[in-house]
Design an enzyme around this catalytic site. Structure first.
Site, PDB file in Angstrom:
ATOM      1  N   ASP A 206     -28.141  29.752 -26.742  1.00 57.20           N
ATOM      2  CA  ASP A 206     -28.733  30.440 -27.877  1.00 57.20           C
ATOM      3  C   ASP A 206     -30.251  30.472 -27.675  1.00 57.20           C
ATOM      4  O   ASP A 206     -30.797  29.643 -26.938  1.00 57.20           O
ATOM      5  CB  ASP A 206     -28.371  29.689 -29.161  1.00 57.20           C
ATOM      6  CG  ASP A 206     -28.741  30.471 -30.405  1.00 57.20           C
ATOM      7  OD1 ASP A 206     -28.887  31.701 -30.310  1.00 57.20           O
ATOM      8  OD2 ASP A 206     -28.892  29.847 -31.470  1.00 57.20           O
ATOM      9  N   ASP A 508     -26.305  26.640 -32.841  1.00 56.89           N
ATOM     10  CA  ASP A 508     -26.700  25.840 -33.997  1.00 56.89           C
ATOM     11  C   ASP A 508     -26.126  26.350 -35.313  1.00 56.89           C
ATOM     12  O   ASP A 508     -26.153  25.640 -36.307  1.00 56.89           O
ATOM     13  CB  ASP A 508     -28.226  25.761 -34.104  1.00 56.89           C
ATOM     14  CG  ASP A 508     -28.877  27.143 -34.174  1.00 56.89           C
ATOM     15  OD1 ASP A 508     -28.133  28.148 -34.135  1.00 56.89           O
ATOM     16  OD2 ASP A 508     -30.110  27.220 -34.253  1.00 56.89           O
TER      17      ASP A 508
END
Length: 703
Positions: A206, A508
């Site tokens: 990410d 996340d």
């Protein structure tokens, strides 16, 4: 109407604070800002209008109001598909488990064959003698005991052949690595994840919060014609000493008043900045310059506010000055605000007219900032005429340019070096983000992820590719921007199944949960990560730092190598024991190593060898080798060379003692065989102790 009663075709009214109940299309409305972080992971609000009409369930309305046409409800929505993907099974065997199962099956089958052959060879003499004497059906107690002794030797061979210490070695190595990784800011939730990361060939990372700090900040600023690196240690002194005092004061007045954010003091005495990421970045920038939020707010009075909207692309306020009169402040998209300016503040603090040269210079600065993936904002002000009334609209022309700021989510320190370490270790890093393509490409280049021959693609284009096109695209793809949760899930699934890669995924948000479960190893962020992401992950990175992921990979490789060392050590013991007993049974009709002796060796070598070999720490050389991956062989050619070489040497020593031992040591009498077998057993033990001479660490486990 309840959310449960909504159907496609219904029209829903949405206002500030509402959660979008279903997927739908924008019909009409104004100034609609939506927080899509629950789906994309990006905290920057998204403007919804006729050009971008898609509203997704689970997102929240931050500003404005609108009417929405419902197009999908329940499990057919993007949120529903996300939840369905999370519940899919992700409990496949790890690459090491698959390889160990194959090794165990091979060893078990070989041991069983040797045990049967040994039992047949040892027993055939007694059975043949009974047959020749015509007493095949007449068995005494001694005959039965001899057969049972042969059977016990055969069973012992099976026990010795199977390395019972392997599960112990694996568990010890994983537990030791897990404890050490905790000190390196990596919390292991699934024990097997320790070694899986060592086999990883691809990391799908990410952007926000992993490669970057997940905190927007002003990186560069152009004030009074001078461009300043805000992150430089000299930046505060430059602002206080080199900028004209009048320019600095008007800049602080603009930032602290023309904002929807707040600077507050929490209960524990810490200063906190509240607001959107952009507002927080600007206020933090003003505080860095030495400004005081409350003091500046108290000097003037805000009498009129025009909030930011997608049409005007700027926010304006009117201040009532202490000595009377009014002053307007404006901030927004650089090209819009700069077009409303006809003056600017020069390096001496004087207000001068904008000419073509200065305008081109400022536009060049804006373009330079944009190429560096900076979001630019222009700040301007205007003194209002004496006859101005607050009932009049805020004017759109005649402003004085204060400065231009460049805002971005900066890359974490050490990320570029960590990506380079992964590349040298044969691990390919790919970035998957919900951010726009230009920002994603700039960050990927800064991190060293996007190379000249790599491809960056948006999620919408990725979704349109068929299976054949994906097979051609995925090996070259390094950046996936504007991706949805299912895009990330699809990419990871193709990498694992079609390309047979061992994939690690970082994330996340709730949107990352499907990919975290689908991956061979999921790495969730401990600080910014949601509970859904942590529950779906195998390892939680406690400091949200990509560099910690490299440490996890190093420990994973250490676990794999330690288990290989133990298997090499253990198989040598087993091969020699099998060869000695089998060959002796074939040629002499007796086994020099008894069941008790073999079990003793098996117990000592399995346990202490596992304890010693499984707890070796990693070294930096591990990250200079290619990953094992899913196709790599567990027992390599070098291991086979060492096993066979050591086994042949030990077998030669054992065989020489068995054939020449009586003459060599001058053994005679009834107990000569017993003494010789004892010598052979002790020699066998010391041969195993001799193996670790090339690796002194094992001595601590054996002694």
């Amino acid at each position: 109407m309840l959310i449960d009663d909504l159907l496609p075709g219904d029209v829903v009214h949405l206002a500030v604070g509402d959660q979008v109940p279903a997927d739908g299309l924008f019909i009409s409305g104004y100034s609609v800002l939506v927080n899509e972080s629950s789906l994309t992971g990006e905290s920057e609000p998204v403007v919804i209008n006729e050009d971008n009409p898609f509203l997704l369930s689970g997102t929240k309305v931050l500003d404005g109001s609108c009417k929405m046409l419902v197009t999908a409800v329940g499990m057919r929505t993007q949120w529903g598909k996300l939840m369905a993907a999370i519940t899919e099974s992700g409990d496949d065997e790890t690459p090491l488990q698959v390889k160990l199962n194959k090794v165990a099956n091979i060893i078990g089958n070989i041991g069983l064959c040797f045990a049967l052959l040994t039992f047949v060879v040892l027993s055939q003499g007694l059975v043949a003698q009974k047959y020749l004497d015509g007493l095949l059906l007449s068995w005494s107690g001694d005959d039965v005991l001899e057969i049972l002794q042969h059977f016990s030797v055969a069973v012992t061979i099976i026990v010795v052949a199977v390395p019972e210490g392997l599960p112990l070695a694996v568990t010890l190595s994983l537990a030791f690595a897990m404890k050490k990784m905790m000190k390196d800011k990596a919390l292991v939730r699934q024990l097997a994840a320790c070694e899986t990361m060592g086999s990883a060939t691809i990391i799908c990372s990410d952007k926000t919060g992993t490669l970057t700090t997940n905190r927007m900040s002003v990186v560069k600023a152009c004030v009074c014609g001078n461009t300043i690196e805000v992150n430089s240690p000299r930046a505060p002194s430059i602002f206080s000493s080199e900028l004209p005092e009048a320019a600095l004061e008007i800049l602080l007045e603009s930032i602290f008043n023309n904002t929807a954010g707040e600077v507050v003091i929490s209960q524990d005495g810490r200063r906190q900045i509240l607001g959107t990421p952009t507002e927080v970045a600007l206020l933090d920038f003003a505080l860095l310059m030495g400004g005081g939020f409350k003091e500046k707010r108290q000097e003037t009075k805000v009498v009129k506010v025009e909030p930011f909207n997608s049409t005007k692309k700027r926010m304006s306020i009117i201040l009532e000055l202490p000595g009377g009169g009014y002053r307007a402040h404006c901030k927004g998209a650089s090209e819009v605000v700069l077009a409303a300016c006809d003056k600017f503040i020069d390096a001496r603090g004087s207000i001068v007219a904008l000419n073509n040269t200065t305008t081109n210079k400022l536009n060049g600065i804006i373009e330079t900032f944009s190429k560096e993936a900076l979001r630019t904002l222009c700040l301007a002000y205007r003194e209002m005429d004496d006859g101005f009334s607050i009932d009049e609209p805020i004017p759109l022309r005649g402003y004085t340019c204060i400065g231009i700021v460049g805002i971005k989510d900066p890359v974490r320190p050490g990320v570029r070096q960590s990506v380079a370490t992964c590349r040298s270790a044969g691990i390919e890093v790919r970035m998957i983000t919900g951010d726009n393509i230009n920002t994603a490409k700039a960050i990927a280049r800064e991190c060293g992820i996007l190379t000249e021959d790599g491809i960056a693609i948006e999620g919408a284009e990725f979704r349109e590719k068929n299976h054949k096109e994906l097979i051609e695209l995925i090996p070259k793809m390094q950046v996936l921007a504007r991706s949805s949760p299912l895009d990330k899930h699809t990419l990871v699934k193709h990498l694992r199944t079609t390309f047979n890669e061992v994939v690690a995924v970082t994330g996340d948000g709730t949107n990352d949960a499907p990919a975290l479960r689908e991956a061979d190893i999921g790495l969730a962020m401990g600080i910014a990560g949601t509970e859904v992401a942590k529950e779906s992950a195998d390892v939680v990175i406690l400091d949200d730092n990509f560099s910690t992921i490299v440490t996890v990979a190093k420990w994973g490789r250490s676990v794999y190598v330690n288990i290989q060392k133990f298997v090499q050590f253990q198989l040598t013991v087993n091969v020699v024991a099998l060869l000695v007993n089998f060959s002796s049974a074939c040629f002499t009709g007796d086994a020099p190593l008894t069941a008790v002796q073999l079990l003793w060796v098996n117990m000592i070598m399995d346990t202490l060898g596992a304890l010693a070999l499984a707890t070796e720490p990693p070294d930096d050389n591990l990250m200079k080798k290619a990953p094992v991956g899913r196709r790599g062989k567990f027992i390599t050619k070098v291991m086979w060379r060492n096993i066979l070489g050591q086994s042949i040497f030990q077998f030669a020593v054992m065989w020489y003692l068995q054939t020449q031992g009586k003459y060599l040591f001058g053994l005679e009498g009834s107990d000569a065989d017993t003494v010789l077998n004892t010598i052979i057993f002790n020699t066998f033990v010391f041969c195993q102790v001799n193996q670790p001479l090339r690796n002194p660490h094992i001595w601590f486990g054996i002694l």
